[in-house]
Motif scaffolding. Structure first.
Motif, short mmCIF file in Angstrom:
data_model
loop_
_atom_site.label_atom_id
_atom_site.label_comp_id
_atom_site.label_asym_id
_atom_site.label_seq_id
_atom_site.Cartn_x
_atom_site.Cartn_y
_atom_site.Cartn_z
N GLY A 203 -72.65 -22.32 -39.33
CA GLY A 203 -73.73 -22.40 -40.05
C GLY A 203 -73.97 -21.17 -40.45
N SER A 204 -73.92 -20.16 -39.42
CA SER A 204 -74.04 -18.70 -39.79
C SER A 204 -73.12 -17.80 -39.08
CB SER A 204 -75.58 -18.37 -39.69
OG SER A 204 -75.77 -18.39 -38.31
N PHE A 205 -72.76 -16.78 -39.70
CA PHE A 205 -72.23 -15.70 -38.83
C PHE A 205 -73.03 -14.56 -38.19
CE2 PHE A 205 -68.94 -17.22 -41.86
CZ PHE A 205 -67.91 -17.46 -41.16
N LYS A 206 -72.66 -13.89 -37.12
CA LYS A 206 -73.36 -13.10 -36.40
C LYS A 206 -73.52 -11.82 -37.30
CE LYS A 206 -75.02 -11.33 -32.10
NZ LYS A 206 -76.36 -11.29 -32.26
N ARG A 207 -74.67 -11.17 -37.34
CA ARG A 207 -74.91 -9.83 -37.93
C ARG A 207 -73.89 -8.89 -37.39
NH1 ARG A 207 -81.01 -8.67 -39.83
NH2 ARG A 207 -80.97 -10.00 -41.51
N GLY A 208 -73.69 -7.85 -38.26
CA GLY A 208 -72.83 -6.97 -37.80
C GLY A 208 -71.47 -7.18 -37.54
N GLY A 209 -70.60 -8.14 -37.89
CA GLY A 209 -69.28 -8.24 -37.63
C GLY A 209 -68.74 -9.64 -37.64
N GLY A 210 -69.54 -10.80 -37.32
CA GLY A 210 -69.13 -12.05 -37.42
C GLY A 210 -68.34 -12.39 -38.62
N ARG A 211 -68.89 -12.24 -39.85
CA ARG A 211 -68.02 -12.62 -41.02
C ARG A 211 -66.76 -11.65 -41.06
NH1 ARG A 211 -69.04 -15.79 -45.03
NH2 ARG A 211 -71.42 -15.69 -44.63
N ARG A 212 -66.82 -10.41 -40.80
CA ARG A 212 -65.69 -9.80 -41.00
C ARG A 212 -64.67 -10.20 -39.83
NH1 ARG A 212 -67.73 -5.01 -39.26
NH2 ARG A 212 -67.21 -5.16 -37.35
N SER A 213 -65.20 -10.56 -38.59
CA SER A 213 -64.21 -11.29 -37.78
C SER A 213 -63.68 -12.26 -38.23
CB SER A 213 -64.80 -11.40 -36.17
OG SER A 213 -65.77 -12.56 -36.30
N PHE A 214 -64.21 -13.11 -38.90
CA PHE A 214 -63.65 -14.46 -39.43
C PHE A 214 -62.74 -14.26 -40.57
CE2 PHE A 214 -63.88 -18.18 -42.39
CZ PHE A 214 -63.41 -19.15 -41.55
N LEU A 215 -62.80 -13.18 -41.58
CA LEU A 215 -62.06 -12.78 -42.45
C LEU A 215 -60.82 -12.17 -41.87
CD1 LEU A 215 -64.63 -11.38 -45.05
CD2 LEU A 215 -63.56 -13.63 -45.13
N GLU A 216 -60.83 -11.27 -40.72
CA GLU A 216 -59.74 -11.02 -40.25
C GLU A 216 -58.80 -12.04 -39.70
OE1 GLU A 216 -61.11 -8.14 -37.25
OE2 GLU A 216 -61.82 -6.66 -38.99
N LEU A 217 -59.36 -13.00 -39.35
CA LEU A 217 -58.54 -14.27 -38.73
C LEU A 217 -57.99 -14.89 -39.55
CD1 LEU A 217 -58.04 -16.59 -36.36
CD2 LEU A 217 -59.83 -17.71 -37.28
N LEU A 218 -58.61 -15.14 -40.81
CA LEU A 218 -58.05 -15.69 -42.10
C LEU A 218 -56.62 -14.76 -42.83
CD1 LEU A 218 -61.24 -17.08 -44.11
CD2 LEU A 218 -59.57 -18.44 -42.70
N ARG A 219 -57.13 -13.53 -42.74
CA ARG A 219 -55.93 -12.63 -43.31
C ARG A 219 -54.72 -12.70 -42.41
NH1 ARG A 219 -60.24 -9.47 -45.28
NH2 ARG A 219 -60.57 -8.38 -43.17
N SER A 220 -55.00 -12.96 -40.94
CA SER A 220 -53.79 -12.80 -40.19
C SER A 220 -53.17 -14.21 -40.01
CB SER A 220 -54.48 -12.59 -38.27
OG SER A 220 -55.09 -13.78 -38.17
N CYS A 221 -53.65 -15.28 -40.48
CA CYS A 221 -53.08 -16.65 -40.51
C CYS A 221 -52.32 -16.59 -41.90
CB CYS A 221 -53.99 -17.60 -40.67
SG CYS A 221 -54.95 -17.89 -39.22
N GLU A 222 -52.82 -15.82 -43.08
CA GLU A 222 -51.98 -15.75 -44.32
C GLU A 222 -50.73 -14.84 -43.96
OE1 GLU A 222 -52.39 -17.21 -47.24
OE2 GLU A 222 -54.08 -18.30 -46.19
N ARG A 223 -50.96 -13.89 -43.15
CA ARG A 223 -49.75 -13.10 -42.84
C ARG A 223 -48.44 -13.66 -42.15
NH1 ARG A 223 -53.44 -8.88 -41.68
NH2 ARG A 223 -53.49 -9.31 -39.69
N LEU A 224 -49.05 -14.57 -41.34
CA LEU A 224 -48.22 -15.41 -40.48
C LEU A 224 -47.51 -16.29 -41.31
CD1 LEU A 224 -50.14 -16.13 -37.26
CD2 LEU A 224 -48.07 -14.72 -37.47
N LYS A 225 -48.25 -17.07 -42.26
CA LYS A 225 -47.78 -17.95 -43.13
C LYS A 225 -46.62 -17.30 -44.18
CE LYS A 225 -51.41 -21.25 -43.74
NZ LYS A 225 -52.37 -21.84 -44.64
N SER A 226 -46.99 -15.98 -44.61
CA SER A 226 -45.85 -15.55 -45.44
C SER A 226 -44.48 -15.01 -44.72
CB SER A 226 -46.66 -14.21 -46.00
OG SER A 226 -46.91 -13.25 -45.25
N GLU A 227 -44.71 -14.74 -43.41
CA GLU A 227 -43.56 -14.60 -42.58
C GLU A 227 -42.67 -15.54 -42.63
OE1 GLU A 227 -45.01 -12.80 -38.97
OE2 GLU A 227 -45.69 -10.92 -40.31
N ASP A 228 -43.17 -17.00 -42.41
CA ASP A 228 -42.35 -17.93 -42.24
C ASP A 228 -41.41 -18.32 -43.36
OD1 ASP A 228 -43.48 -18.50 -39.79
OD2 ASP A 228 -44.74 -19.92 -40.44
#
Length: 122
Positions: free
Chosen positions: A97-122
């Motif tokens: 519903g909402s991300f924690k102020r001060g880094g919640g959204r950033r932590s989620f975007l980092e997770l998405l980027r790490s998943c994209e990197r893993l997909k591109s390595e396959d």
């Protein structure tokens, strides 16, 4: 060495913004059953930590524990439906519903980027 992240939850009371997001999310129909709604979400080591509502599990007194702190199992998949993100952990689908102020959204975007990197390595 992993970065140390300190998280403080000062209360279980929701701000007007958090409440309105959870209400909006609860009125919507989704392609999967939602296990719980999470507010103040932050991603730590492929897991989501936050305050949960409408969790189907019951506590020792057979009540749902709305407003409790949850740490999900490892996130296996994330996708967006409408304005909200849904996280599949294998044991349930959690709606952010909402991300924690001060880094919640950033932590989620980092997770998405790490998943994209893993997909591109396959």
């Amino acid at each position: 060495m992993p970065e140390i992240i300190e998280i403080e939850f000062h209360s279980k009371y929701l701000s007007d913004f958090q409440l309105s997001r959870l209400v909006q999310a609860s009125f919507r129909k989704y392609t999967v059953a939602i296990t719980a709604f999470i507010s103040d979400a932050v991603i730590i080591e492929d897991r989501c930590l936050g305050v949960f509502f409408d969790q189907l599990q019951e506590d020792d007194a057979y009540r749902t524990a709305n407003g409790g702190i949850i740490c999900t199992k490892k996130i296996q998949r994330a996708w967006k439906e409408g304005r909200f993100w849904i996280l599949d952990t294998g044991e349930g689908n959690y709606l952010v519903g909402s991300f924690k102020r001060g880094g919640g959204r950033r932590s989620f975007l980092e997770l998405l980027r790490s998943c994209e990197r893993l997909k591109s390595e396959d």
